[in-house]
Structure formats: C-alpha cells, structure tokens
Design an enzyme around this catalytic site. Structure first.
Site, mmCIF file in Angstrom:
data_model
loop_
_atom_site.group_PDB
_atom_site.id
_atom_site.type_symbol
_atom_site.label_atom_id
_atom_site.label_comp_id
_atom_site.label_asym_id
_atom_site.label_seq_id
_atom_site.Cartn_x
_atom_site.Cartn_y
_atom_site.Cartn_z
ATOM 1 N N GLU A 286 0.846 -1.216 0.000
ATOM 2 C CA GLU A 286 0.000 0.000 0.000
ATOM 3 C C GLU A 286 0.868 1.249 0.000
ATOM 4 O O GLU A 286 0.543 2.245 -0.666
ATOM 5 C CB GLU A 286 -0.939 0.009 1.198
ATOM 6 N N TRP A 289 1.769 1.838 -3.440
ATOM 7 C CA TRP A 289 0.716 2.515 -4.225
ATOM 8 C C TRP A 289 0.863 4.034 -4.081
ATOM 9 O O TRP A 289 0.704 4.790 -5.034
ATOM 10 C CB TRP A 289 -0.682 2.105 -3.739
ATOM 11 N N TRP A 317 -19.276 14.297 -18.553
ATOM 12 C CA TRP A 317 -19.599 14.214 -17.126
ATOM 13 C C TRP A 317 -20.669 15.242 -16.784
ATOM 14 O O TRP A 317 -20.677 16.344 -17.312
ATOM 15 C CB TRP A 317 -18.365 14.514 -16.275
ATOM 16 N N ASN A 352 -10.495 3.207 3.232
ATOM 17 C CA ASN A 352 -10.147 3.096 1.812
ATOM 18 C C ASN A 352 -11.214 2.373 0.991
ATOM 19 O O ASN A 352 -11.569 2.801 -0.102
ATOM 20 C CB ASN A 352 -8.802 2.379 1.659
ATOM 21 N N TRP A 370 -15.475 13.346 -11.966
ATOM 22 C CA TRP A 370 -14.617 12.902 -10.852
ATOM 23 C C TRP A 370 -13.899 14.079 -10.201
ATOM 24 O O TRP A 370 -13.546 14.032 -9.029
ATOM 25 C CB TRP A 370 -13.612 11.836 -11.314
ATOM 26 N N TRP A 393 -9.252 8.816 -7.338
ATOM 27 C CA TRP A 393 -10.453 9.236 -8.083
ATOM 28 C C TRP A 393 -10.408 8.749 -9.524
ATOM 29 O O TRP A 393 -11.403 8.262 -10.052
ATOM 30 C CB TRP A 393 -10.640 10.762 -8.003
#
Ligand SMILES: Cc1cc2nc3c(=O)[nH]c(=O)nc-3n(C[C@H](O)[C@H](O)[C@H](O)COP(=O)(O)OP(=O)(O)OC[C@H]3O[C@@H](n4cnc5c(N)ncnc54)[C@H](O)[C@@H]3O)c2cc1C
Length: 478
Positions: A286, A289, A317, A352, A370, A393
């Site tokens: 993680e 990431w 969007w 998360n 987003w 996102w």
C-alpha cells in the site's frame, strides 16, 4: 547560518534538508514555515485539513523549543517572505525538501531564482517518498504506467535508511550569544501559531486525532506492535479499526516514509509464519501505491486537469447539482455511501474501501465529474493528498493509470454485503438505520420506499444507471 524552509516535512527526525542544514552550519539553523495567505479563499480549505496543519505546526514548534530552537512563522507569498527572512538573518544558504506536485515545483523555481539573484546558496532534497520518482523507471528508462511492474522494480531498489540521529541546533547558552543562532532566533519576528479561527473555521464537533510528530510516532508504534500482522486479513473491513491511520502523517510529513519502509521490513523479518508476514507485506504494498501515484503526478502533472487515459478526455460528465449535494451530505439512500460520507464529515477520514465505493458511486451511478469528488475530498480529508487523491479518483472513474476498467462497476449493495456483512459500519455512522436488520442494509428497497423512518429512499436505481454509464464510456472509448 542556514534557513530551513519547512513545507510538507513537519518533523525533526529523518528530515534530509533539516539534517543537512544543521550539519553544514554547525547547528546554526533558522527553521521557518510560511503560511500561505489563501485564507478561506482556496477550495481545499476545510476544518479537518486546517486542523491537521495547525496541530502539526504546534507540535513542530514545541519539539523545536524542547531542543532550544524556535519555529519562525510568517504568512504571505513564500518568495517574498523568504527573501525578507534571508535579509533579516543574513543567512548564507536556504535548504528545503522538494515538492512533487506542479504548484510546489513552480514555487521552488521562483524561490531558487530569487535566491540566485541575492547570491544565496540553495540546496534541495528528496523527501516526500521513500524512492524518488525518477529512480523507478523501466529498463528503457521510461516511467511506469502500471502498478505491478512499478512495484516489482521498486522493491528491487535500495531505500535509503532513515537518519535517526537527533537534530541538534546550537545550544541556548552559546558562548557568544550576540552572534549565536539562538539569539538571532529569539529576535526574529514570528507570527503566533495559526488556529482554525484564522480561516473562520470550527472543528469542535469533529472527532479528530492528535496531529504532529509525537502523535505520528505513537500511531506508528501502536500499529507495528500488533495490528500490522492482521492488516492483510482485516484492512478491507471498514467496521474494524484495522488500518494504520498514518496517511495524515505521510501527508504532512510528520512521519518519514523511509522509516515506515524500514519498519515494514523489520516486521516481515520478525513474523513467525507466512500468514503473519502477509500483513506487513501488504502494508508495504500500500505504501508503494502511494509512491506509484506520486510518480504518476511527477511524470504526468496534467492528470490534475485531465483524464490520465486520453481516450476518456471527451467524457460527458455531469456537473454539480442536487445529486452532488445529496452525495456530499450523505443522504443518497445508499447506506454504505452515506455512512462513508458521514464518517468523512465527522472525522476528516474515510476507510479506503468506502472511498472506492463512494467515488465509484459518484462517477458511475451519478455520472458526475470525478474532479468534483476529488475537490470535495481535498477539502474534507485531513490526509487530502493531491497525488493519492487524484490517483484514487481516476482509478474509481476508470480513467486513471492502472485504473479499474470502466466496465467494472461496483454495486454498492453487494459491496455492503461483502465488506460490512453485519452492517456495523453503516449503523455506526447512519443512526436512522440502527434498527434495520443487516440483510436489509445490503438490498435495494422497493422503488420510492425508504429503509427506515427519517432515511431517504434510494436516489437512483443502480441497475439502470449502470447501463447508462456503460453507454457513456463506450461512446468515447470505442
Ligand atoms: C477516491 C480515493 C481518494 C483517496 N484520497 C487519498 C488522499 O487524499 N490521501 C491519501 O493519503 N490517500 C488517499 N486515498 C488512498 C487511501 O484511501 C488512504 O491512503 C487510506 O485510506 C488512508 O488510511 P490509512 O493510513 O489507515 O491506510 P493504510 O491502509 O494503513 O495504508 C497505509 C498507507 O499506505 C498508503 N495507501 C494506502 N492505500 C493507498 C491507495 N489506495 N493509494 C495510495 N496510497 C495508499 C497511505 O499512505 C496509507 O497511509 C484515496 C483512495 C481513494 C479510493
């Protein structure tokens, strides 16, 4: 004398620029923080975020006082304030840790130009991630676009060991007080530490953690004393307090990323079984990431404006309106979504798994941009971090680097059943639903019907919106 410009590195331990400034000046360091004068005007200004900043600065100031130093606080344009401070202190050099985001990088360029003009030496250091983003490249020297090969390359590289020697500025009782760094420090004008009132904000109804380096240390010790070994098994269950909560410390630099990596390796080495090793291994993954998204932002700063994958740049969007408002206030009628949004409002943090659920709901069920959700998170999260937030996102929207494929549309009801099977998380954050049986929390009620008195009916029909989303994505990607 050297000026150390604190930015998002609000700690004393393992701070590369601060340590070098101290070493190279014989401890004659002027520690400085410049508060931006955005005040309430910036869209990211929010009570959790500003509380994290105020708390981290207060702790930093206290830690510096303990070792006979003093944090000098100014407010305004960083270039102008640093120029003023260089003149006031007649410091021969300015040291700082570099930013990875475009705004921070642009500011550094201006600061360096100003220092050059004054003939002041500047040194900058890498600090924000364990490995610098341009150190992790493919065999042909290109940046990675996909996480797994990035991670494979990352783990093969040596992470610099944290520098845990104490930071030692010149002692208060320096012989020649007239010329000592300490006396310069005492005389320098400094603003009082900021409080939420400076931004007209109030967080008194929020449940926020302690911020700052000592609190970060305590959080890290608590996590590595046991929970890290259960992390792989429990990290996806929002009702269980199984994650480290260290994101806020990494965001404000109250904890060193190199130290965390070192602690992961130590935990892996100490684990007596494969099952126990899985926890720190997953935790390290993680952290990687985080390094991946930082590298993406470093190499492709345009992700802050545009979809990472060019094929999605023409998406239609929807923009802000009543649906966005219902999402933001946690009244969508989707229990897991509302629980997440209410946890965020109450604590400045969201689990998360639930971040993924609410983000996918906003983009794929409500078809909202987003960027609206990204900005909302930056305003409300105490750990709001431009690279991980944008990455999260764009992952959820299916437009990012190594994102969920656009056709993978999570069903919020089945996500509830899978990750909050007893409904504990939902019922903790949505009191209207406390009497509703867990099974009912994971099933859509009949159209127009509400799950409980005082709780709204579902804002949309997931199955229908899923089809609409698929058509919207197909239109631009085919
Ligand atoms: C839509 C969305 C927005 C997000 N916004 C942010 C943000 O603004 N700031 C932020 O720090 N994280 C963000 N994340 C990532 C992740 O949700 C948080 O880092 C994590 O929930 C923080 O809690 P923790 O420290 O207990 O995490 P842990 O599970 O204990 O993880 C340890 C650390 O690893 C890093 N990490 C974990 N998961 C991720 C991830 N998916 N991406 C990047 N880094 C990760 C974080 O630094 C975290 O502190 C976002 C994720 C999504 C899906």
């Amino acid at each position: 004398m050297i000026l150390h410009w604190f930015r998002r590195d609000l700690r004393i331990e393992d701070n590369p620029a601060l340590a070098a400034a101290c070493r190279e000046s014989g401890g004659r360091v002027v520690p400085v923080f410049i508060l931006s004068d955005w005040r309430g005007a910036h869209p990211w200004t929010g009570p959790a975020r500003q509380s994290a900043l105020c708390g981290s600065l207060r702790a930093l100031s206290e830690e510096l006082e303990k070792i006979g130093s003093r944090l000098i606080l100014r407010r305004g344009d960083a270039v102008e304030e640093l120029e003023r401070l260089l003149a006031e202190t007649r410091a021969e050099a300015l040291y700082f840790n570099r930013s990875l985001d475009p705004a921070g990088r642009a500011l550094e360029t201006r600061v360096e130009a100003m220092a050059r003009q004054l003939g002041v030496r500047v040194r900058s250091f890498h600090d924000v991630t364990a490995l610098a983003p341009d150190a992790v490249l493919t065999q042909t020297g290109q940046p990675f676009r996909v996480f797994t090969p990035f991670s494979r390359a990352w783990v093969k590289l040596p992470v610099p060991a944290p520098d845990l020697r104490p930071f030692q500025p010149v002692p208060f009782a320096a012989k020649n007080r007239a010329r000592s760094a300490r006396s310069t420090l005492v005389q320098l004008p400094s603003l009082p530490l900021p409080t939420l009132a400076d931004w007209g904000l109030d967080a008194s109804s929020m449940r926020l953690p302690d911020f700052g380096e000592p609190a970060a240390r305590r959080r890290m010790e608590a996590f590595f004393s046991g929970p890290v070994f259960r992390y792989a098994a429990e990290r996806d269950l929002p009702a269980v307090d199984a994650t480290s909560r260290l994101s806020v410390d990494l965001r404000w630099g109250t904890l060193s990323p190199r130290l965390l990596v070192q602690r992961c390796h130590a935990a892996i080495a100490s684990a007596k079984s494969t099952a126990l090793r899985d926890g720190p291994r997953k935790f390290l993954s993680e952290l990687i990431w985080r390094e991946f998204y930082m590298a993406i932002l470093w190499h492709w700063p345009e992700v802050l404006e545009h979809e990472f994958q060019p094929r999605f740049r023409g998406m239609q969007w929807q923009q802000s309106g009543a649906k966005f408002q219902r999402w933001g206030e946690g009244t969508t009628g989707f229990p897991i979504v509302d629980a997440g949004m209410r946890q965020l409002a109450a604590t400045g943090w969201m689990h998360n798994r639930v971040r993924m659920i609410v983000a996918m709901f906003l983009t794929k069920d409500l078809h909202l941009d987003w960027r609206l959700g990204e900005a909302f998170f930056m305003q409300h999260l105490a750990d709001g971090e431009i690279a991980s937030n944008n990455g999260g996102w764009q992952w959820s929207a299916g437009t990012g680097a190594d994102a969920a494929p656009y056709f993978r549309i999570q069903n919020p009801w089945t996500q509830s059943a899978r990750f909050d099977p007893e409904g504990d998380y939902i019922q903790r954050w949505v009191p209207e639903l406390r009497e509703v049986p867990a099974r009912a929390l994971a099933r859509p009620p009949a159209a127009g019907k509400s799950l409980a008195p005082g709780y709204p009916p579902a804002l949309i029909n997931h199955a229908q919106e899923r089809e609409i989303a698929l058509a919207l994505y197909r239109r631009v990607s085919s």
